[in-house]
Design a protein around this motif. Structure first.
Motif, PDB file in Angstrom:
ATOM      1  N   THR A  31      10.585   6.247   0.365  1.00 23.01           N
ATOM      2  CA  THR A  31      10.816   6.823  -1.120  1.00 23.01           C
ATOM      3  C   THR A  31      10.042   6.294  -2.054  1.00 23.01           C
ATOM      4  OG1 THR A  31      12.146   4.957  -0.954  1.00 23.01           O
ATOM      5  CG2 THR A  31      13.510   6.921  -0.466  1.00 23.01           C
ATOM      6  N   ALA A  32       8.956   5.435  -1.917  1.00 25.26           N
ATOM      7  CA  ALA A  32       8.223   4.860  -2.993  1.00 25.26           C
ATOM      8  C   ALA A  32       7.472   5.845  -3.599  1.00 25.26           C
ATOM      9  CB  ALA A  32       7.309   3.788  -2.443  1.00 25.26           C
ATOM     10  N   GLU A  33       7.316   5.702  -5.085  1.00 26.93           N
ATOM     11  CA  GLU A  33       6.581   6.757  -5.570  1.00 26.93           C
ATOM     12  C   GLU A  33       5.004   6.616  -5.197  1.00 26.93           C
ATOM     13  OE1 GLU A  33       8.032   4.102  -6.688  1.00 26.93           O
ATOM     14  OE2 GLU A  33       8.238   4.591  -8.945  1.00 26.93           O
ATOM     15  N   PHE A  34       4.180   7.496  -5.437  1.00 23.38           N
ATOM     16  CA  PHE A  34       2.729   7.285  -5.270  1.00 23.38           C
ATOM     17  C   PHE A  34       2.147   6.173  -5.727  1.00 23.38           C
ATOM     18  CE2 PHE A  34       2.812  12.084  -4.325  1.00 23.38           C
ATOM     19  CZ  PHE A  34       3.373  12.062  -3.393  1.00 23.38           C
ATOM     20  N   ALA A  35       2.514   5.752  -6.898  1.00 27.74           N
ATOM     21  CA  ALA A  35       1.685   4.597  -7.489  1.00 27.74           C
ATOM     22  C   ALA A  35       1.964   3.519  -6.529  1.00 27.74           C
ATOM     23  CB  ALA A  35       2.492   4.664  -8.922  1.00 27.74           C
ATOM     24  N   MET A  36       2.864   3.244  -6.056  1.00 28.26           N
ATOM     25  CA  MET A  36       3.156   1.948  -5.376  1.00 28.26           C
ATOM     26  C   MET A  36       2.769   2.283  -3.781  1.00 28.26           C
ATOM     27  SD  MET A  36       6.560   0.253  -6.466  1.00 28.26           S
ATOM     28  CE  MET A  36       6.377  -1.244  -5.574  1.00 28.26           C
ATOM     29  N   ARG A  37       2.463   3.534  -3.406  1.00 26.48           N
ATOM     30  CA  ARG A  37       2.345   3.368  -1.936  1.00 26.48           C
ATOM     31  C   ARG A  37       1.258   2.655  -1.423  1.00 26.48           C
ATOM     32  NH1 ARG A  37       4.488   9.189   0.518  1.00 26.48           N
ATOM     33  NH2 ARG A  37       6.726   8.804  -0.568  1.00 26.48           N
ATOM     34  N   GLU A  38      -0.001   2.714  -2.097  1.00 23.39           N
ATOM     35  CA  GLU A  38      -1.216   2.290  -1.567  1.00 23.39           C
ATOM     36  C   GLU A  38      -0.969   0.666  -1.269  1.00 23.39           C
ATOM     37  OE1 GLU A  38      -5.081   2.995  -3.396  1.00 23.39           O
ATOM     38  OE2 GLU A  38      -5.922   1.742  -1.821  1.00 23.39           O
ATOM     39  N   GLU A  39      -0.478  -0.174  -2.485  1.00 25.58           N
ATOM     40  CA  GLU A  39      -0.243  -1.527  -2.324  1.00 25.58           C
ATOM     41  C   GLU A  39       0.656  -1.833  -1.472  1.00 25.58           C
ATOM     42  OE1 GLU A  39       1.133  -2.891  -6.109  1.00 25.58           O
ATOM     43  OE2 GLU A  39       1.166  -5.001  -5.283  1.00 25.58           O
TER      44      GLU A  39
END
Lengths: 1045, 141
Positions: free
Chosen positions: A406-414
Motif C-alpha cells: 500500500t505504500a506510495e511510490f515515494a517510499m517504496r524504494e527506501e
C-alpha cells in the motif's frame, strides 16, 4: 499601514494583481521589464529615487518567478550610493538577486569593507547583513578581521554586534581558517558572558558552529553554557521581551543545549551536577498546556533536553525517564509530538542500550507505519529499521513487506532497500531470507535495485543447502501470470544454475523449465535476454540423457540471436552455439558458478552512503562513530569448501522478543535443540547436508548498530610476525630490552592487539579487527561491550556485580554465512577467583549468537586476571587465542559516602603498620585533580570532596567485597603537588593488609603514566618484545601462561 | 541552519523568498516543489515534511504558507515557533497583517526579515527590539 511610499511600484503591483490570467501577467511583466531596460540604458537621466524604484520592481518580478537577467550592475552600484535609502535597496536586492559566485559582487568588496569599518552604524548593519547572507570565500578572506573587531568591540551597539556574530559565522562556514582557534577560546568565553540576550542568541549560533568542529579548544566555555542554561531555565533575570509565552527564550535554550552536546563529556562535577538539575527540571516540569505555541515552545526545549541527556549518557534513572517520556509521546494523538517521539527514539538507539525497552513499543510503532501522514510513516520506518535485530526481524520485515503493498511510490524504494538489508542482517534462517527477497522482487520489482537480487544470488551460490529450495521457489514464481522483469532475471539465473536439482519434481524437467522461461523471452529487455541465453546453455548441459528436440530448439534460438543488434547478446549467442556443439567441453565451460568471494554487502554500503547535508556535524553521529558496533553484521566469510558442517546438538538460547527484560534479569534459558530435520530434499537425489538452522537465536545488541566492521586484512610484515607469535602473545609483554618500571609488578599488563591467530597457516591468519587491548581497558570500567572481534566471530560481554559475586554473559556471535565449528571456550582463572562457565555449544550456526553465562566469585584481593582461551574452526583453519577477561579488582568495589566524622574515626583507627600504607609515587600522568576524581569515580572509588582541607588533596572511600574479607571499608588519600604534577603521595588504609597492598598497587597502576606496552610482568620476562625480538627466544607458551597465572 | 524561507499563498505565488544561496534555476524549482509538498497536506498532519536532504517546517496562516527549510538534525519545534514569532512581528508591524500588506510592502518584509534572521540563524527573538529597530530605520528613509 500605509502603502509603500513609491507610487510607481504600488501601481505596478496592482496592475499585476489585476491580471486575469497568466498570459496577461506575462505581458504586463514583459512591458515593465522593457521599460526598466530602456531606462537603465540611458542612466544619465535617472534620479536615485527612480533607480531605487526600478530595482524594487525587478525584485518583485523576480519573486513572481520570472527571470531577471539584466540590471544586476545597476543594483550592485546602488550599494555605493551615499545616502541610506538607495544604499539599503542596493544591499537588500543584491542579497536576493545575486549568488555568492556572481562576478559583480567582487566589484563591491571594497565598498562593503568601507561600510563595515566606517563610522555609520546603519551602513555597518546593511553591509554585515548582506555579507552574512551571501558572502563567499573572497569576502571571507578579506573581511573576517574587520567583522571580528566589530563583534568584540565594546563601543558598538548590540544591533551591530549581533549581526557581526552571525556574519562571522557565515564567513567561518565558508572558510574555517578565518577564526584562529588559539585566540578565540578566550574571546568566546568572554562573549558568552554577554548580558544582551539578542547578542547572546547570535553568539551562541556562532559558538555551536565553532565547538562542533573542535570541542577541545573550547573547554573553558562549557561552564558558561551551563550557567546560561541555568539562568534561562530558572527564569533568573530574563527581560520580559525575551520570554515567549512565558518561556525564557526557548530558542536560546535549545541552542545552548545544542552546544553542550558537542562536548564529549562533562567532567567538572559542579557543572555536571548543575546541568543535571536543570535537565531534570525540564524533563519533569514540562506539561501539556492548551496554548499551542506555548506547548510547542516548551516541547522544543524538552526534546533538546532529551537529546542532551542521551548524549551525556546520564544515570540509568534519568535515561529510563527519557525512554518513558518517548514511549508516551509515540502514543499521543498530537502528530508533531508523535513524530518527534519516533524521531528521538531512533536517535536514542544510536547512542544507548535501550533496544529492550523500545521493543516493548513495537506494536505502537507499527501502527504509526500505517499513519496517513507520510512524515510519520517515514519516522516509523526509520525506527523499525533501527530497532530490528535477530529477535524481531521476522516480525518487522513481514510488516514492511505487507506495507509495501500500500505504500506510495515515494517510499517504496527506501522501504524495499531497508527490508532487504534487515532480512540479510538478521535472518533467523537463510531460507527465510530467500523468501523475503523473492517476495520483495515480486511486490516491488520496479523499486528493487540490482544490488538486491545480486545479493540473493550470492547467498544461494555460497550455501548449498539453499540451492534447491531457491530453485523451487523461482519455479513457483514463474507460474504467476504477470511477472516483473527482475523476477524473470533471478528465476532464470537460479533455474539455470540449480534447476537440475529439481529434475524429479513435476513440471521441472529441463524441457518444461525451458518452455516456461522461454515464454518470457519475447517480452524482456536486452539485459534479461543475455541472462536467458546463459540459462538455456546451462539447461542444455544438465539435460541427461540429451534431448535432441530440446537441443534443436535451443540451438535455433542461439542461431537467431547471432545477428541480434546488441553486441553482447550476439557474442553470447555465437559462443554458446559453438560451445554446445563441442559436447563435453561445454560441461566444463558452463559448470556451476564457483562460490563468490565473501564481500561486504553492497546494500549496507548503499544505506550508509545516504548523504546527509547539515551545517554542523550531527552530535549524535559524532558520538556513535566513537562507539563500536556490537551488532552482528554480515561480513561473511565462507569456507573454501563451502559444505555446511553436520548439525550438532546446539545449546542455544531462545528468547521471545516480548519478554526480554525478564529473561535479562533471570539470566539465560538453555534449551536443547534436538537436531531438527530441516528440509531434506532427498527426493531429488542430491545429497544436501542439512544444518539445523531452525533455532531461534537471541541477538543482544548491547550498543549500536552502525557500520559493519572493516574486514580488510592487513598483511604487513609486522602482522605476519605477530601471527607467528600470536598464541604466545596473550599476556604479551615484552621484556627483554625493557626497563622494569618503578616497582610496578603487575601481572595484568595489557596485551598487544594480537591476541588471536590461526595455528595452521599464517597466510590464512585471522586478525582481530578491534583493538583488543583497548576493548579490555574499556570493559575494565564498563559492564557491557565488545571484548573481541575478528572477521568471523564477535565476542561481547555483559556483566552484573553483586558484592563478591559476579555474573557475566559472553555473547559469541558468528558473523559468517556458514557455521563455526569446534568452538571451545576455556577459562583459566587466577587463584583468587572462582569461575564457572556454562557449557559452550560446539557449533555456532551462521549469523547466530550464543550466550554463555559465567559465574564469578572473588575469594580475596588480587590484581591477577583471568584468561579466556578460545578456539574455533572456520572452514579448514583453526583459530586459537587467548583473551584477558576484565574481571578486575574494581569490579568488587562499591563506592560509599562517609561523613567527615565517620571517615576520620576510621582513618585514625587504622594505624597499624601494613594496614595503612603510604608511598610516594613518581611518574604520575599529569592531570588536573578533577580528571583524577573522574578516574577514581570510574574505578568505583567514591571521592569525598571537602573532606581534606587542602584543595590539592583527594580523599576517597570504597567498600571491597571478597569471600575472605566480606565487605571491607577502604580509605584512600592522595596528596598532590601543584608544582610537580608527576608525583604524589598515596595512602591506602583498610582492615586487611593484603587488601591494602593490592589496592595501593591497583590505584598506582592507574595513576602512573606508562605506555601500555611497557608494563612488564616479572614472570613474563622470558617473553621477548613482540615485534622486535626474534622468535627463536620463545619458550613453551603453556608454561609461560601457567607462570603468568 | 536555515536553508531557505518561503512565504507562498495557496496558488503558489511567492510572497517572500530568502535563501542561503542557491542557483537561480534551483530557486524557482524549489518554490514549485515546496508548494506542491505542503499545499495538500491535511491540517491534522505534522508540520514537518522531508524535502530532498533537508526538512521543511511549515505552518499555514489563512491562505499563506510559511515554510522554513532546515537541516534534518535541527530542532523542529523551535523552528515552528520561529515561524509564529515572525508572524507575530509582522502582525504587530502592519497591525493586523493580511496578504495584501505583504504584497504591497514586500520590501518592508525583507527589512524585517533582515532584523530577524541572518546567515541562516536566528538573530533576534525580541519582538520589541525588532519593532523598535524598524522604527529607527523608517526615520532614515
Amino acid at each position: 499601514m500605509a502603502l509603500s511610499g513609491m507610487r510607481g511600484l504600488s501601481v505596478f503591483i496592482s496592475d499585476v494583481r489585476n491580471c486575469h490570467n497568466k498570459e496577461q501577467e506575462r505581458l504586463r511583466v514583459d512591458k515593465e521589464l522593457g521599460n526598466i531596460r530602456t531606462r537603465f540604458k540611458n542612466e544619465k537621466g535617472l534620479s536615485p529615487y527612480e533607480k531605487k524604484k526600478y530595482v524594487w520592481k525587478m525584485l518583485y518580478i523576480y519573486m513572481l518567478g520570472y527571470d531577471v537577467d539584466f540590471g544586476h550592475m545597476e543594483t550592485v552600484s546602488l550599494i555605493s550610493a551615499p545616502k541610506y535609502p538607495e544604499k539599503q535597496v542596493g544591499y537588500i536586492v543584491t542579497s536576493c538577486l545575486l549568488n555568492e559566485n556572481n562576478d559583480f559582487l567582487r566589484m563591491v568588496i571594497n565598498t562593503v569593507r568601507n561600510d563595515i569599518i566606517g563610522r555609520n552604524e546603519t551602513f555597518q548593519c546593511l553591509a554585515l547583513t548582506m555579507v552574512g547572507n551571501i558572502g563567499g570565500k573572497e569576502f571571507s578572506e578579506s573581511l573576517a578581521p574587520d567583522v571580528q573587531k566589530l563583534l568584540i568591540s565594546s563601543s558598538c551597539r548590540p544591533v551591530v554586534r549581533k549581526k557581526a556574530a552571525l556574519c562571522l559565522l557565515r564567513l567561518y562556514r565558508k572558510n574555517p581558517d578565518v577564526v584562529n582557534i588559539d585566540g578565540w577560546a578566550d574571546r568566546m568565553a568572554q562573549l558568552l558572558d554577554e548580558r544582551d540576550l539578542g547578542v547572546l542568541t547570535s553568539v551562541m549560533s556562532l559558538f555551536v558552529s565553532l565547538v562542533s568542529n573542535n570541542s577541545e579548544a573550547y573547554w573553558n566555555c562549557l561552564p558558561k553554557c551551563v550557567r546560561i542554561l541555568e539562568r534561562l531555565a530558572r527564569n533568573q533575570d530574563i527581560p520580559q521581551e525575551y520570554t515567549y509565552y512565558g518561556i525564557p527564550s526557548p530558542w536560546l535554550q535549545v541552542k545552548t543545549m545544542r552546544a553542550l552536546q558537542y562536548f564529549p563529556t562533562i567532567e567538572d562535577p559542579n557543572a555536571r551536577r548543575a546541568l543535571f538539575e536543570v535537565l531534570q527540571r525540564i524533563l519533569m516540569g514540562t506539561d501539556v498546556v492548551k496554548n499551542v505555541n506555548k506547548n510547542n515552545a516548551s516541547h522544543a526545549v524538552l526534546f533538546e533536553a532529551l537529546a542532551l541527556v542521551m548524549h551525556l549518557d546520564a544515570e540509568k534513572e534519568m535515561m529510563s525517564q527519557c525512554v518513558a517520556l518517548l514511549g508516551k509521546f509515540i502514543a499521543v494523538r498530537e502528530p508533531n509530538i508523535r513524530y518527534l517521539g519516533l524521531e528521538n527514539m531512533t536517535r536514542m538507539l544510536l547512542v544507548t542500550d535501550v533496544q529492550d525497552i523500545i521493543r516493548r513499543h513495537q506494536a505502537q510503532i507499527i501502527t504509526s507505519l500505517k499513519d496517513p501522514d507520510i512524515s510519520i510513516r517515514r519516522r516509523a520506518l526509520d525506527l523499525l529499521y533501527g530497532m530490528c535485530d535477530v529477535t524481531n526481524a521476522k516480525e518487522i520485515v513481514e510488516e514492511l513487506l505487507q506495507y509495501l503493498d500500500t505504500a506510495e511510490f515515494a517510499m517504496r524504494e527506501e522501504l524495499s532497500l531497508k527490508a532487504a538489508i534487515l532480512a540479510e542482517k538478521f535472518a533467523p534462517q537463510l531460507l527465510w531470507y530467500v523468501d523475503v527477497i523473492l517476495q520483495l522482487i515480486d511486490k516491488a520489482g520496479d523499486f528493487v535495485s540490482d544490488d538486491i537480487w545480486y545479493r540473493v544470488v550470492q547467498f544461494v551460490t555460497n550455501n548449498e543447502d539453499l540451492q534447491s529450495y531457491a530453485a523451487a521457489k523461482a519455479r513457483e514464481y514463474l507460474d504467476k501470470p504477470a511477472l516483473h522483469e527482475t523476477m524473470v532475471k533471478v528465476s532464470a539465473y537460479l533455474l539455470g544454475e540449480y534447476g537440475h536439482l529439481l529434475a524429479r519434481r513435476p513440471g521441472c524437467s529441463p524441457k518444461e523449465l525451458f518452455a516456461i522461461i522461454n515464454d518470457k523471452l519475447p517480452t524482456v529487455s536486452t539485459s534479461t535476454v543475455a541472462i536467458l541465453l546463459s540459462t538455456y546453455a546451462k539447461i542444455l548441459i544438465h539435460t541427461q540423457p540429451p534431448d535432441v528436440g530440446l537441443q534443436q530448439q535451443i540451438l535455433t534460438i542461439f542461431k537467431k540471436y547471432e545477428s541480434y543488434i546488441d553486441v553482447e547478446i550476439q557474442q553470447r549467442a555465437v559462443e554458446y552455439f559453438e560451445l554446445s556443439r563441442k559436447g563435453p567441453a561445454l560441461a566444463d565451460v558452463l559448470a556451476e558458478m564457483p562460490k563468490f568471494p565473501e564481500r561486504e554487502s553492497a546494500l549496507l554500503k548503499k544505506a550508509e552512503d545516504a548523504e546527509i547535508d547539515t551545517a554542523e556535524q550531527s552530535a549524535i553521529k559524532l558520538r556513535s562513530q566513537q562507539q563500536t558496533s556490537s551488532a552482528l553484521v554480515v561480513a561473511d566469510h565462507s569456507p573454501a569448501n563451502g559444505s555446511a558442517p553436520p548439525a550438532n546438538h546446539l545449546t542455544l538460547v531462545k528468547m521471545p522478543s516480548q519478554i526480554v527484560s525478564d529473561t535479562q534479569e533471570s539470566g539465560v534459558i538453555h534449551e536443547e535443540v534436538p537436531n531438527p530435520p530441516v528440509e531434506a530434499p532427498k527426493e531429488n537425489g542430491t545429497p544436501v547436508e542439512v544444518e539445523s538452522r531452525d533455532t531461534n537465536i537471541t541477538g543482544i545488541n548491547n550498543e549500536v548498530k552502525t557500520e559493519p566492521p572493516s574486514t580488510s586484512h592487513s598483511t604487513s610484515p609486522a602482522d605476519l610476525l605477530a601471527d607467528l607469535l600470536g598464541p604466545l602473545a596473550i599476556e604479551g609483554p615484552p621484556a627483554v630490552e625493557q626497563n622494569p618500571t618503578q616497582g610496578l609488578n603487575s601481572n595484568q599488563s595489557p596485551v598487544g592487539d594480537l591476541a588471536l591467530a590461526t595455528l595452521d597457516d599464517q597466510s590464512n591468519s585471522v586478525q582481530p579487527i578491534v583493538n583488543v587491548e583497548e576493548k579490555f581497558h574499556i570493559l575494565c570500567t564498563k559492564d557491557s561491550g565488545v571484548l573481541y572481534e575478528d572477521p568471523h566471530i564477535q565476542i561481547g560481554m555483559k556483566a552484573e556485580w553483586r558484592a563478591h559475586h559476579g555474573r557475566l554473559v559472553l555473547f559469541l556471535g558468528n558473523k559468517n554465512t556458514s557455521a563455526l565449528t569446534s568452538v571451545r571456550v576455556l577459562i583459566l582463572p587466577p587463584s583468587h577467583l572462582k569461575m564457572e562457565l556454562s557449557s559452550v555449544p560446539d557449533t555456532i550456526p551462521p549469523r547466530a549468537q550464543v550466550q554463555v553465562p559465567l559465574e564469578v566469585a572473588n575469594l580475596r584481593a588480587s590484581r591477577d586476571v583471568a584468561v579466556l582461551d578460545l578456539s574455533y574452526t572456520f572452514g579448514t583453519s583453526l583459530v586459537d587465542g587467548k583473551l584477558r577477561l576484565p574481571v578486575v579488582l574494581n569490579k568488587f568495589l562499591q563506592p560509599i559516602t562517609l561523613t567527615p566524622e565517620e571517615f576520620f574515626l576510621q582513618w585514625k583507627a587504622l594505624t597499624v603498620h601494613l594496614l595503612k600504607v603510604q608511598e610516594v609515587v613518581k611518574g604520575v600522568k599529569p592531570m588536573p585533580l578533577s580528571e583524577m576524581a573522574n578516574l577514581f569515580m570510574s574505578l568505583h572509588l567514591a571521592v569525598a570532596p571537602g573532606l581534606d582541607n587542602n584543595p590539592n588533596n583527594l580523599v576517597a572511600c570504597t567498600t571491597f567485597f571478597s569471600e575472605a574479607t566480606r565487605a571491607m571499608l577502604c580509605l584512600i588519600r592522595l596528596e598532590t603537588d601543584p608544582q610537580d604534577r608527576t608525583q604524589l603521595r598515596l595512602t591506602v588504609a583498610s582492615g586487611d593488609q593484603h587488601l591494602t597492598f593490592e589496592l595501593k598497587e591497583f590505584v598506582k597502576e592507574h595513576l602512573i603514566d606508562i605506555p601500555r606496552t611497557q608494563a612488564a610482568p616479572p614472570m613474563a620476562m622470558v617473553q621477548p618484545q613482540l615485534l622486535t625480538a626474534a622468535p627463536a627466544t620463545y619458550n613453551d607458551p603453556g608454561a609461560m601462561l601457567a607462570g603468568l597465572l | 541552519m536555515i536553508r531557505f524561507i518561503l512565504l507562498q499563498n495557496r496558488q503558489g505565488k511567492t510572497r517572500l523568498a530568502y535563501y542561503v544561496p542557491l542557483e537561480d534555476s534551483e530557486k524557482h524549482k524549489v518554490e514549485y516543489e515546496v508548494h506542491r509538498l505542503v499545499v495538500n497536506r491535511d491540517p491534522k498532519f505534522t508540520n514537518f515534511v522531508e524535502f530532498r536532504t533537508h526538512k521543511v517546517i511549515y505552518r499555514r496562516y489563512a491562505g499563506l504558507f510559511f515554510s522554513i527549510c532546515v537541516d534534518i538534525t535541527d530542532n523542529e519545534l523551535a523552528y515552528l515557533e520561529c515561524i509564529h514569532l515572525f508572524v507575530e512581528i509582522l502582525d504587530h508591524f502592519f497591525s493586523n497583517v493580511c496578504e495584501l500588506d505583504l504584497v504591497f510592502n514586500f520590501h518592508k518584509v525583507y527589512l524585517i526579515l533582515d532584523e530577524f534572521i541572518l546567515a541562516g540563524e536566528l538573530q533576534e527573538t525580541s519582538k520589541k527590539a525588532i519593532i523598535e529597530r524598524m522604527g529607527e530605520l523608517e526615520k532614515l528613509e
